[in-house]
Design an enzyme around this catalytic site. Structure first.
Site, PDB file in Angstrom:
ATOM      1  N   TYR A   1      17.604   8.536   2.007  1.00  0.00           N
ATOM      2  CA  TYR A   1      17.616   8.187   0.583  1.00  0.00           C
ATOM      3  C   TYR A   1      17.253   6.727   0.344  1.00  0.00           C
ATOM      4  O   TYR A   1      16.762   6.374  -0.721  1.00  0.00           O
ATOM      5  CB  TYR A   1      19.010   8.420  -0.012  1.00  0.00           C
ATOM      6  CG  TYR A   1      19.272   9.788  -0.572  1.00  0.00           C
ATOM      7  CD1 TYR A   1      19.052  10.925   0.196  1.00  0.00           C
ATOM      8  CD2 TYR A   1      19.778   9.944  -1.856  1.00  0.00           C
ATOM      9  CE1 TYR A   1      19.324  12.187  -0.316  1.00  0.00           C
ATOM     10  CE2 TYR A   1      20.057  11.197  -2.366  1.00  0.00           C
ATOM     11  CZ  TYR A   1      19.821  12.310  -1.596  1.00  0.00           C
ATOM     12  OH  TYR A   1      20.099  13.554  -2.104  1.00  0.00           O
TER      13      TYR A   1
ATOM     14  N   LYS B   1      21.943  16.324  13.277  1.00  0.00           N
ATOM     15  CA  LYS B   1      20.768  17.059  13.768  1.00  0.00           C
ATOM     16  C   LYS B   1      20.291  16.323  15.013  1.00  0.00           C
ATOM     17  O   LYS B   1      19.125  15.922  15.130  1.00  0.00           O
ATOM     18  CB  LYS B   1      19.700  17.133  12.653  1.00  0.00           C
ATOM     19  CG  LYS B   1      18.529  18.071  12.943  1.00  0.00           C
ATOM     20  CD  LYS B   1      18.880  19.557  12.915  1.00  0.00           C
ATOM     21  CE  LYS B   1      17.703  20.384  13.417  1.00  0.00           C
ATOM     22  NZ  LYS B   1      18.017  21.836  13.502  1.00  0.00           N
TER      23      LYS B   1
ATOM     24  N   ASP C   1      22.061  22.923  10.519  1.00  0.00           N
ATOM     25  CA  ASP C   1      21.637  24.294  10.190  1.00  0.00           C
ATOM     26  C   ASP C   1      22.767  25.287  10.496  1.00  0.00           C
ATOM     27  O   ASP C   1      23.053  26.185   9.718  1.00  0.00           O
ATOM     28  CB  ASP C   1      20.336  24.674  10.925  1.00  0.00           C
ATOM     29  CG  ASP C   1      20.328  24.292  12.400  1.00  0.00           C
ATOM     30  OD1 ASP C   1      21.237  23.563  12.855  1.00  0.00           O
ATOM     31  OD2 ASP C   1      19.406  24.730  13.123  1.00  0.00           O
TER      32      ASP C   1
ATOM     33  N   ASP D   1      24.450  15.948   0.712  1.00  0.00           N
ATOM     34  CA  ASP D   1      23.977  16.405  -0.606  1.00  0.00           C
ATOM     35  C   ASP D   1      23.836  17.924  -0.594  1.00  0.00           C
ATOM     36  O   ASP D   1      24.332  18.625  -1.477  1.00  0.00           O
ATOM     37  CB  ASP D   1      22.629  15.738  -0.902  1.00  0.00           C
ATOM     38  CG  ASP D   1      22.049  16.172  -2.241  1.00  0.00           C
ATOM     39  OD1 ASP D   1      22.815  16.304  -3.209  1.00  0.00           O
ATOM     40  OD2 ASP D   1      20.815  16.374  -2.312  1.00  0.00           O
TER      41      ASP D   1
ATOM     42  N   ASP E   1      26.668  21.025  -2.195  1.00  0.00           N
ATOM     43  CA  ASP E   1      26.298  22.046  -3.189  1.00  0.00           C
ATOM     44  C   ASP E   1      26.654  23.440  -2.664  1.00  0.00           C
ATOM     45  O   ASP E   1      27.196  24.275  -3.378  1.00  0.00           O
ATOM     46  CB  ASP E   1      24.784  22.020  -3.475  1.00  0.00           C
ATOM     47  CG  ASP E   1      24.440  21.245  -4.746  1.00  0.00           C
ATOM     48  OD1 ASP E   1      25.141  20.247  -5.038  1.00  0.00           O
ATOM     49  OD2 ASP E   1      23.480  21.622  -5.445  1.00  0.00           O
TER      50      ASP E   1
HETATM   51  C1  IPM Z   1      24.188  14.428  -6.137  1.00  0.00           C
HETATM   52  C2  IPM Z   1      22.851  14.540  -6.815  1.00  0.00           C
HETATM   53  C3  IPM Z   1      22.081  13.244  -6.604  1.00  0.00           C
HETATM   54  C4  IPM Z   1      21.876  13.075  -5.109  1.00  0.00           C
HETATM   55  C5  IPM Z   1      20.759  13.120  -7.363  1.00  0.00           C
HETATM   56  C6  IPM Z   1      20.945  13.295  -8.858  1.00  0.00           C
HETATM   57  C7  IPM Z   1      20.078  11.814  -7.083  1.00  0.00           C
HETATM   58  O1  IPM Z   1      22.161  15.648  -6.332  1.00  0.00           O
HETATM   59  O2  IPM Z   1      24.965  13.530  -6.516  1.00  0.00           O
HETATM   60  O3  IPM Z   1      24.467  15.221  -5.250  1.00  0.00           O
HETATM   61  O4  IPM Z   1      20.930  13.612  -4.545  1.00  0.00           O
HETATM   62  O5  IPM Z   1      22.687  12.380  -4.501  1.00  0.00           O
HETATM   63 MG    MG Z   2      23.305  16.881  -5.040  1.00  0.00          MG
END
Ligand code: IPM
Ligand code: MG
Length: 356
Positions: free
Chosen positions: A135, A190, A222, A246, A250
């Site tokens: 990032y 990884k 993975d 990230d 999710d």
């Molecule tokens: C998160 C989001 C952010 C990230 C984006 C909006 C930049 O997906 O906070 O997880 O990738 O960190």
């Molecule tokens: Mg995110």
């Protein structure tokens, strides 16, 4: 206690409004100041993170953040896109430690796409490193250059990198968090392919020697993605880099039924923090009054706990959220037959009522 309130874009304004109402209902000496961020700030000031917004955040004890982003900004040069606001805040405030708990509320077991027995009682803490990795390495591509240096470039790259101190400090955070839980850490990497993550694994292993009471294991990313849906309860504390964190956070959030339930805290070494829901700005449902404000309300609870030293009030909010779920109140994302569907505002009302 000074709080910078940054609602941002999409559903950000609606959900943050409810969290602010809940905070006000606690009647604490909180000084809240609101500023624009993300696409909203770009529209008004030509930049997603204006100097004034950054300053407000830097001077506050904590930041309450909504969400940023909208597809309509997809064609902007990268430095002007809404996402740069949250990345800039994380970097400028040094918020390297991101806590993303994935807790399955008993009342929402049926909202998950997984079998109830796999997720009932689930309580995972993902600790994502937040200011390093790919990032923040050197990028190159058509949209990164604003000075016209790379126009028409026919290749693009990003650089994945971690330094030893960056890995050491997040590893310490993970081991210390594990000491307060079931004393297990899974470090996700990884290392079979990437030098960056072989280094990550080596450094986490070294730091782990200082915590002989905590069991450490390592997993490739993975495989971790697979294990999260196969046997999620095998995990307790998961520590990983910025990009893997990230993605896995999710995935973990959906195990619990809805990403609309999950708060997060991003902390620096001084205890300052930024608190935001784990979900995004959801422009598809913005302005309809149907977004789930609970992740943001629970983020406000984390703020009281970690940055403002008000543990009792944090617990009051968490208990109020439990109570409204027990009453059967549900926003659209967690609705199922037999429950009562409520709007964003009604959910806020119900939490405030339960607080009292
Ligand atoms: C998160 C989001 C952010 C990230 C984006 C909006 C930049 O997906 O906070 O997880 O990738 O960190
Ligand atoms: Mg995110």
């Amino acid at each position: 206690m000074k709080i910078a309130v940054l609602p941002g874009d999409g559903i950000g304004t609606e959900i943050v409004a409810q969290a602010v109402r809940v905070l006000n209902a606690l009647e604490l000496p909180l000084e809240m100041e609101t500023a624009l961020v993300g696409g909203a700030a770009y529209e008004a000031h030509g930049h997603p993170l204006p100097e004034s917004t950054l300053k407000l955040a830097q001077q506050a004890d904590a930041v309450l953040f909504g969400a940023v982003g909208d597809w309509k900004y997809d064609k902007l040069d990268r430095p002007l896109r809404p996402e740069q606001a949250i990345l800039g805040l994380r970097k400028n405030l040094g918020l390297f430690a991101n806590f993303r708990p994935a807790i399955c509320y008993e009342q929402l077991v049926d909202a998950s796409s997984l079998k109830p027995e796999l997720i009932s009682g689930l309580d995972i803490l993902i600790i994502r490193e937040l200011t390093g990795d790919i990032y923040f390495g050197q990028p190159r591509g058509r949209r990164t250059a604003t000075d016209g240096h790379f126009p028409g470039s026919e290749e693009a790259f990003d650089t994945m990198r971690y330094s030893r101190p960056e890995i050491e400090r997040i590893a310490h955070v993970a081991f210390q968090a594990a000491r307060k839980r079931s004393k297990r850490v899974t470090s996700v990497d990884k290392a079979n392919v990437l030098e960056t993550f072989q280094f990550w694994k080596d450094v986490v292993t070294e730091v782990g020697k200082e915590y002989p009471d905590v069991a450490l294991d390592h997993m490739y990313v993975d495989n971790a993605a697979m294990q999260l849906v196969k046997e999620p309860k095998r995990f307790d504390v998961v520590v990983t880099g910025n990009m893997f964190g990230d993605i896995l956070s999710d995935e973990a959030s959906m195990l619990t039924g809805s990403i609309g339930m999950l708060p997060s805290a991003s902390l620096n070494s001084k205890g300052q923090g930024l608190y935001e829901p784990s979900h995004g700005s959801a422009p598809d449902i913005a302005g309809k009054g149907i977004a789930n404000p609970l992740a943001t309300i629970l983020s406000a609870a984390m703020m009281l706990r970690f940055s403002l030293n008000h543990e009792a009030d944090a617990q009051r909010i968490e208990a109020a959220v439990q109570a409204v779920l027990a009453q059967g109140l549900r926003t659209a994302d967690i609705y199922s037959a037999g429950t009562t569907r409520v709007s964003t505002l009604e959910m806020g009302d119900a939490v405030i009522k339960a607080l009292k």
